[in-house]
Design an enzyme around this catalytic site. Structure first.
Site, PDB file in Angstrom:
ATOM      1  N   THR A   1       1.413   7.009  13.457  1.00  0.00           N
ATOM      2  CA  THR A   1       0.792   5.897  12.702  1.00  0.00           C
ATOM      3  C   THR A   1       1.429   4.574  13.106  1.00  0.00           C
ATOM      4  OG1 THR A   1       0.747   7.469  10.872  1.00  0.00           O
ATOM      5  CG2 THR A   1      -0.020   5.259  10.391  1.00  0.00           C
TER       6      THR A   1
ATOM      7  N   CYS B   1      13.723  10.920   6.172  1.00  0.00           N
ATOM      8  CA  CYS B   1      13.694  10.614   7.613  1.00  0.00           C
ATOM      9  C   CYS B   1      15.079  10.752   8.234  1.00  0.00           C
ATOM     10  CB  CYS B   1      13.160   9.210   7.823  1.00  0.00           C
ATOM     11  SG  CYS B   1      14.085   7.984   6.886  1.00  0.00           S
TER      12      CYS B   1
ATOM     13  N   GLY C   1       6.784   4.956   8.129  1.00  0.00           N
ATOM     14  CA  GLY C   1       5.939   6.151   8.178  1.00  0.00           C
ATOM     15  C   GLY C   1       6.165   6.885   9.482  1.00  0.00           C
TER      16      GLY C   1
ATOM     17  N   GLU D   1       9.596   1.327  10.800  1.00  0.00           N
ATOM     18  CA  GLU D   1      10.613   2.343  10.509  1.00  0.00           C
ATOM     19  C   GLU D   1       9.914   3.681  10.617  1.00  0.00           C
ATOM     20  OE1 GLU D   1      13.715   1.735  10.110  1.00  0.00           O
ATOM     21  OE2 GLU D   1      13.626  -0.440   9.843  1.00  0.00           O
TER      22      GLU D   1
ATOM     23  N   GLU E   1       9.503  16.205  15.231  1.00  0.00           N
ATOM     24  CA  GLU E   1       9.882  16.074  13.820  1.00  0.00           C
ATOM     25  C   GLU E   1       9.096  17.078  12.971  1.00  0.00           C
ATOM     26  OE1 GLU E   1       8.580  12.627  11.536  1.00  0.00           O
ATOM     27  OE2 GLU E   1      10.624  12.399  10.781  1.00  0.00           O
TER      28      GLU E   1
ATOM     29  N   THR F   1       5.672   8.200  13.472  1.00  0.00           N
ATOM     30  CA  THR F   1       5.617   7.484  14.747  1.00  0.00           C
ATOM     31  C   THR F   1       4.182   7.329  15.245  1.00  0.00           C
ATOM     32  OG1 THR F   1       7.865   8.114  15.285  1.00  0.00           O
ATOM     33  CG2 THR F   1       6.428   7.612  17.151  1.00  0.00           C
TER      34      THR F   1
ATOM     35  N   LYS G   1       0.861  -1.189   0.000  1.00  0.00           N
ATOM     36  CA  LYS G   1       0.000   0.000   0.000  1.00  0.00           C
ATOM     37  C   LYS G   1       0.896   1.237   0.000  1.00  0.00           C
ATOM     38  CE  LYS G   1      -2.287   3.260   2.702  1.00  0.00           C
ATOM     39  NZ  LYS G   1      -1.950   4.240   1.721  1.00  0.00           N
TER      40      LYS G   1
HETATM   41  P1  NAP Z   1       2.256   8.322   7.751  1.00  0.00           P
HETATM   42  O1  NAP Z   1       1.202   9.342   7.736  1.00  0.00           O
HETATM   43  O2  NAP Z   1       2.524   7.583   8.998  1.00  0.00           O
HETATM   44  O3  NAP Z   1       1.850   7.291   6.574  1.00  0.00           O
HETATM   45  C1  NAP Z   1       2.663   6.197   6.218  1.00  0.00           C
HETATM   46  C2  NAP Z   1       1.797   5.171   5.516  1.00  0.00           C
HETATM   47  O4  NAP Z   1       0.869   4.631   6.448  1.00  0.00           O
HETATM   48  C3  NAP Z   1       0.965   5.760   4.375  1.00  0.00           C
HETATM   49  O5  NAP Z   1       0.859   4.820   3.344  1.00  0.00           O
HETATM   50  C4  NAP Z   1      -0.383   5.958   5.065  1.00  0.00           C
HETATM   51  O6  NAP Z   1      -1.447   6.018   4.169  1.00  0.00           O
HETATM   52  C5  NAP Z   1      -0.456   4.722   5.926  1.00  0.00           C
HETATM   53  N1  NAP Z   1      -1.380   4.797   7.039  1.00  0.00           N
HETATM   54  C6  NAP Z   1      -2.016   5.877   7.573  1.00  0.00           C
HETATM   55  N2  NAP Z   1      -2.809   5.502   8.615  1.00  0.00           N
HETATM   56  C7  NAP Z   1      -2.657   4.164   8.748  1.00  0.00           C
HETATM   57  C8  NAP Z   1      -3.189   3.195   9.648  1.00  0.00           C
HETATM   58  N3  NAP Z   1      -4.044   3.521  10.622  1.00  0.00           N
HETATM   59  N4  NAP Z   1      -2.810   1.920   9.506  1.00  0.00           N
HETATM   60  C9  NAP Z   1      -1.950   1.542   8.549  1.00  0.00           C
HETATM   61  N5  NAP Z   1      -1.412   2.414   7.651  1.00  0.00           N
HETATM   62  C10 NAP Z   1      -1.758   3.706   7.758  1.00  0.00           C
HETATM   63  O7  NAP Z   1       3.643   8.888   7.283  1.00  0.00           O
HETATM   64  P2  NAP Z   1       3.921   9.873   6.090  1.00  0.00           P
HETATM   65  O8  NAP Z   1       3.434  11.229   6.480  1.00  0.00           O
HETATM   66  O9  NAP Z   1       3.430   9.241   4.833  1.00  0.00           O
HETATM   67  O10 NAP Z   1       5.517   9.865   6.039  1.00  0.00           O
HETATM   68  C11 NAP Z   1       6.335  10.712   6.769  1.00  0.00           C
HETATM   69  C12 NAP Z   1       6.884   9.985   7.984  1.00  0.00           C
HETATM   70  O11 NAP Z   1       7.579   8.808   7.597  1.00  0.00           O
HETATM   71  C13 NAP Z   1       7.907  10.825   8.745  1.00  0.00           C
HETATM   72  O12 NAP Z   1       7.650  10.710  10.120  1.00  0.00           O
HETATM   73  C14 NAP Z   1       9.232  10.169   8.388  1.00  0.00           C
HETATM   74  O13 NAP Z   1      10.250  10.346   9.343  1.00  0.00           O
HETATM   75  C15 NAP Z   1       8.819   8.746   8.281  1.00  0.00           C
HETATM   76  N6  NAP Z   1       9.790   7.977   7.510  1.00  0.00           N
HETATM   77  C16 NAP Z   1      10.575   7.083   8.162  1.00  0.00           C
HETATM   78  C17 NAP Z   1      11.536   6.370   7.457  1.00  0.00           C
HETATM   79  C18 NAP Z   1      12.426   5.371   8.151  1.00  0.00           C
HETATM   80  O14 NAP Z   1      13.074   4.600   7.460  1.00  0.00           O
HETATM   81  N7  NAP Z   1      12.501   5.360   9.469  1.00  0.00           N
HETATM   82  C19 NAP Z   1      11.660   6.566   6.085  1.00  0.00           C
HETATM   83  C20 NAP Z   1      10.840   7.495   5.457  1.00  0.00           C
HETATM   84  C21 NAP Z   1       9.902   8.197   6.169  1.00  0.00           C
HETATM   85  P3  NAP Z   1      -1.924   7.460   3.596  1.00  0.00           P
HETATM   86  O15 NAP Z   1      -0.788   8.022   2.853  1.00  0.00           O
HETATM   87  O16 NAP Z   1      -3.040   7.105   2.741  1.00  0.00           O
HETATM   88  O17 NAP Z   1      -2.288   8.279   4.792  1.00  0.00           O
END
Ligand code: NAP
Length: 485
Positions: free
Chosen positions: A234, A286, A230, A252, A389, A232, A177
């Site tokens: 979520t 990230c 994604g 992650e 963040e 923290t 997804k």
């Molecule tokens: P996010 O809002 O947590 O979303 C990540 C993914 O989870 C998206 O596909 C999202 O779908 C989905 N999602 C949302 N709610 C969910 C739920 N209840 N259950 C399961 N999946 C769900 O993160 P983001 O805003 O896309 O990304 C930014 C974050 O990712 C930042 O905090 C960044 O630090 C982190 N990140 C971490 C790494 C690492 O390797 N540690 C790498 C890259 C990014 P939708 O898009 O449809 O909401």
């Protein structure tokens, strides 16, 4: 191959399919702020269909010799490279990142992910343990079944392929997804895997929102392995959904990474490295070093040169070859960045550079989501701006007086993903690296990635590790076979 489509459909059982509910979401181009395509707004029925296809495909795929799985993944890597230009352009349009970055980082890395795991599975070893004169043990590492792979919007194909490649390489089938904000290259990848001859149902992609698709995947009874990247917040929901079902989970999550510059560093290299770690992909990686700490004797010099270089970064249309800084990925993210820049000022910080949207870039980008590279000074280490963040082109710069003090600053944070240390004193580098609580410590570099090393975060930056052997182990189930002597 389709590059831009009005309708991004799901990919289930080897076919592009309409979402069962027939609904689509707008897909917005961040550089223009306007919808340019639509993606399936899927629901539980689509996840069920993908799970049924993945379950069926697992029977043969899990038994296929590694060498055959390897050949298919290598073909996928070759096709990604063949389509580099189209994929890079699509990634740039979908995310707002500079085309040059997508071309040199995102898409080549997606090909490398497939190639790396395609060959890694040919070089594994099995453990054996002899129990005195009693028994002989050996460990089988078998595919677990269906893997649910959920990824964010900042590095869409790069991060999704980092999960898909190891999951299917070891014999699992997968349901991926992508973020609803950046679905395009995942959609294009489906055409590639079909052309490569990957059997139907081995990779399924279900598009849609977090609640309607992501949460359904994490709670689905047939999906026993979840790899999530994604935020923290979520990640916590994912952990809560998986725990009562005893799923194997890798998380992650977010970061607030320290970037430490000692006065004995090569300052030119430290400034160039810090510039990249602060502003690459508009700070939306990230691993970006959003908290810069500089030893007091070098602080003034560093800040002056860092600001001078940052002010020279060329903001522009992501599709312009000369652009260094493209658009922020979404309006929500842009609002979040603005909120934190306001907060920083309320907390006593000085905006030493940037802090607002740029002048009009061009007519096409009139309504796009742009924000200047921003440097904030004068903040206390423990304030919210320095602890939460932001995930944008915003860094704080803070002086420090001693090694002990900066280690305390670096660790005074709920996150623990990555850090950078700039020094020419090798003994100090080892000493500091050992004491910083982050999953990766870069010394005199940033974002140097070897796909064999363990990758992941401590504290609220995640649970588990990806990469190399760690990924192969995560996506397999160890089974001990004990034979009496
Ligand atoms: P996010 O809002 O947590 O979303 C990540 C993914 O989870 C998206 O596909 C999202 O779908 C989905 N999602 C949302 N709610 C969910 C739920 N209840 N259950 C399961 N999946 C769900 O993160 P983001 O805003 O896309 O990304 C930014 C974050 O990712 C930042 O905090 C960044 O630090 C982190 N990140 C971490 C790494 C690492 O390797 N540690 C790498 C890259 C990014 P939708 O898009 O449809 O909401």
């Amino acid at each position: 191959m389709r590059t831009e489509s009005p309708q991004i459909q799901n990919f289930i059982d080897g076919q592009f399919t309409e979402p069962t509910g027939g609904k689509y979401l707008d897909n917005i181009e961040p550089a223009t702020g306007k919808p340019y395509s639509h993606l399936a707004d899927s629901d539980a029925r689509d996840v069920d269909a993908a799970a049924a296809a993945a379950e069926k495909a697992f029977v043969d795929w899990s038994k296929k010799p590694a060498v055959e799985r390897s050949k298919l993944l290598l073909r996928v890597a070759d096709l990604i490279e063949r389509d580099l230009e189209k994929l890079a352009r699509a990634e740039s349009v979908d995310t707002g990142k500079p085309l040059s970055l997508a071309r040199t980082l995102d898409i080549p890395r997606a090909a490398s992910n497939f190639r790396f795991f395609a060959t890694a599975i040919l070089h594994t070893e099995s453990e054996a343990h002899i129990t005195d004169n009693v028994a002989f043990n050996y460990t089988l590492r078998q595919p677990r079944g269906i893997a649910g792979l959920i990824s964010p919007w900042n590095l869409p194909l790069y991060l999704l392929s980092w999960k898909i490649a190891p999951a299917i390489a070891v014999g699992n089938t997968a349901i991926a997804k992508p973020s609803e904000l950046t679905p395009m290259t995942a959609y294009m990848l489906c055409e590639i895997v079909r052309e490569a001859g990957l059997p139907s149902g081995v990779l399924n992609v279900v598009h849609g929102t977090g609640p309607n698709v992501g949460a359904v995947i994490t709670a689905h009874s047939k999906i026993n392995t979840i790899s999530f990247t994604g935020g923290t917040v979520t990640g916590r929901k994912v952990a809560e959904a998986c725990a009562p079902l005893f799923k194997k989970v890798s998380l992650e999550l977010g970061g607030k990474n320290p970037n430490i510059v000692f006065a004995d560093a090569n300052l030119d290299a430290a400034i160039a490295g810090s510039l990249r770690s602060s502003f690459a992909n508009q700070g939306q990686i990230c691993l970006c070093g959003s908290r810069v700490f500089v030893e007091r004797s070098a602080y003034k010099d560093f800040v002056a040169h860092f600001i001078e270089k940052a002010s020279q970064l060329k903001m522009g249309d992501p599709l312009d070859e000369k652009t260094d800084q493209g658009a922020i990925a979404s309006k929500t993210q842009l609002e979040k960045i603005k909120f934190y820049v306001d907060l920083a000022q309320k907390e006593g910080g000085t905006v030493a550079l940037g802090g607002k949207a740029p002048e009009l870039i061009n007519e096409r980008c009139h309504d796009g989501y742009f924000f200047q590279p921003t440097v904030i000074t004068g903040l206390p280490v423990s304030c919210r701006t320095n602890r939460e963040e932001i995930f944008g082109p915003v860094v704080t710069v803070t002086p420090f007086d001693s090694e002990e003090e900066v280690i305390k600053y670096a660790n005074d944070c709920d996150y623990g993903l990555a850090s950078s240390v700039w020094t020419q004193n090798l003994t100090r580098a080892h000493r500091v690296a050992e004491q910083i609580n982050t999953g990766t410590v870069w010394v005199n570099c940033w974002l140097v990635r070897d796909l064999r090393v363990p990758f992941g975060g401590m504290k609220q930056s995640g649970v588990g590790r990806e990469g190399g052997e760690e990924a192969l182990r995560f996506f397999t189930e160890p089974k001990n076979v004990c034979i009496a002597k």
